[in-house]
Scaffold this motif. Sequence first.
Motif, short mmCIF file in Angstrom:
data_model
loop_
_atom_site.label_atom_id
_atom_site.label_comp_id
_atom_site.label_asym_id
_atom_site.label_seq_id
_atom_site.Cartn_x
_atom_site.Cartn_y
_atom_site.Cartn_z
N ALA A 19 0.83 -1.21 0.00
CA ALA A 19 0.00 0.00 0.00
C ALA A 19 0.86 1.26 0.00
N THR A 20 1.89 1.31 0.84
CA THR A 20 2.73 2.51 0.87
C THR A 20 3.58 2.62 -0.39
N ALA A 21 3.94 1.49 -1.01
CA ALA A 21 4.66 1.54 -2.28
C ALA A 21 3.79 2.19 -3.35
N GLY A 22 2.51 1.85 -3.37
CA GLY A 22 1.61 2.48 -4.33
C GLY A 22 1.49 3.98 -4.11
N ALA A 23 1.50 4.39 -2.84
CA ALA A 23 1.43 5.82 -2.55
C ALA A 23 2.66 6.56 -3.06
N VAL A 24 3.83 5.93 -2.93
CA VAL A 24 5.08 6.55 -3.41
C VAL A 24 5.02 6.75 -4.92
N ILE A 25 4.60 5.73 -5.66
CA ILE A 25 4.50 5.87 -7.12
C ILE A 25 3.50 6.96 -7.47
N GLY A 26 2.40 7.04 -6.70
CA GLY A 26 1.38 8.03 -6.98
C GLY A 26 1.85 9.47 -6.83
N LEU A 27 2.94 9.70 -6.12
CA LEU A 27 3.47 11.06 -6.02
C LEU A 27 3.86 11.61 -7.38
N ALA A 28 4.35 10.72 -8.26
CA ALA A 28 4.88 11.15 -9.55
C ALA A 28 4.00 10.75 -10.73
N VAL A 29 2.98 9.92 -10.48
CA VAL A 29 2.15 9.39 -11.57
C VAL A 29 0.69 9.72 -11.27
N ASP A 30 0.08 10.50 -12.11
CA ASP A 30 -1.31 10.90 -11.91
C ASP A 30 -2.24 9.71 -12.13
N GLY A 31 -3.26 9.61 -11.29
CA GLY A 31 -4.30 8.61 -11.50
C GLY A 31 -4.06 7.27 -10.84
N VAL A 32 -3.09 7.16 -9.94
CA VAL A 32 -2.87 5.90 -9.23
C VAL A 32 -3.90 5.79 -8.10
#
Length: 446
Positions: free
Chosen positions: A408-421
């Motif tokens: 879950a926290t890995a997904g949040a990290v990617i979402g910082l730079a990728v819109d729509g996660v």
Amino acid sequence: MTESPAKNSLWSAPVASGPVDATVTVPGSKSVTNRGLVLAALAAEPGWLRRPLRSRDTLLMAEALRAMGVGIEETLSSSSSLAGGPEATGEAWRIIPSGLHGPATVDVGNAGTVMRFLPPVATLADGPVRFDGDPRSYERPLHGVIDALRVLGARIDDDGRGALPMTVHGSGALDGGPVEIDASSSSQFVSALLLSAPRFNLGVEVRHTGPVLPSMPHIRMTVDMLRSAGAQVDTPESGGEPNVWRVSPSALLGRDLVVEPDLSNAQPFLAAALVTGGRVTIPDWPERTTQPGDALRDIFTAMGGSCELTEEGLTFTGGGTIHGIDIDLGEVGELTPGIAAVAALADSESVLRGVGHLRLHETDRLAALTKEINELGGDVTETADGLRIRPRPLHGGVFHTYDDHRLATAGAVIGLAVDGVQVENIATTGKTLPDFPELWAGMLGD
């Protein structure tokens, strides 16, 4: 059994509008809290845990010990009892040991520390203790603990599964002595036996006979905490035989322990500084620790950041560019999901090695990371013992978590730079990091 959080909810991971600049106070260490609870429950006198982590895993541990007769009182406190240490204000747990007893039922949830650390404790109870948990807990390896306890004199009913559910028939004591185990699938097998060993009639001699042990910092944490509680422990590092740990029988002291911040749970916030080229400070970062998360200072610096450790804590600053890394994470495997998330945003390939044992964690973390990053447009392949990550432009989509807090926290990290996660079931972070969405929003100034 404790119900899992709702699995169908989607959390829109916020995109960073610019470099982060924040101070994030991370709750206490799960690993220290749960080891501290076990040692305090087995002590000869009452003790304190100050600034404990309140999360699903630690509350499951506390409730399990209460079910076996241990008194755990929750209160607010103020203490500066540790020489040279920080003043411990806030929540504290007073642990009052008593005669362990059954019948009792233990819900382990999906907590490796509960399912592995408490069966040895249960052998010291007077009566049967039944262990059950989430469906995934049935699939996680427990044979190392079960087989070892039988060799040491315990009676356990598991219908030959080497896994949950099972019943430990406590007799109030355990002989102990020498035992050989293969702990290559989890260092917790070793820690589980060592933590209760001072109370065994003969102590214990644990000899690891398999491939290289993963997560050695966690075993060192167990040894350090045992010694601080008055136990005599001989280890390979102290001149003993390789892969052999000996604990002598003795009484354990009731301690007044201030729990360190959970450094592994600081990972997504440090990653945010790296991903956004910003700055994050984690207060109270210890100068010396056995926590695996301390390795983040070197790992994230190698990936493009810089850090400074002061009396206030650790300040990590991103350099504006993320570099790939080739690294053996065998000793710090729990950091792999967060490192993989950062690596997917890097400027070059990364190879993460030495973490084949992650296939047996809360979920198969290697398969899950590969599938979820690739479904966002990434290029991740599994190797025999890790991951190869070739960065590609990513796009939005659902990032599934498989009831795994670190996914879950890995997904949040990617979402910082990728819109729509959209991260599925962000509530699963409550396993070790309560209020993660609020902490994340606070860091971003939302």
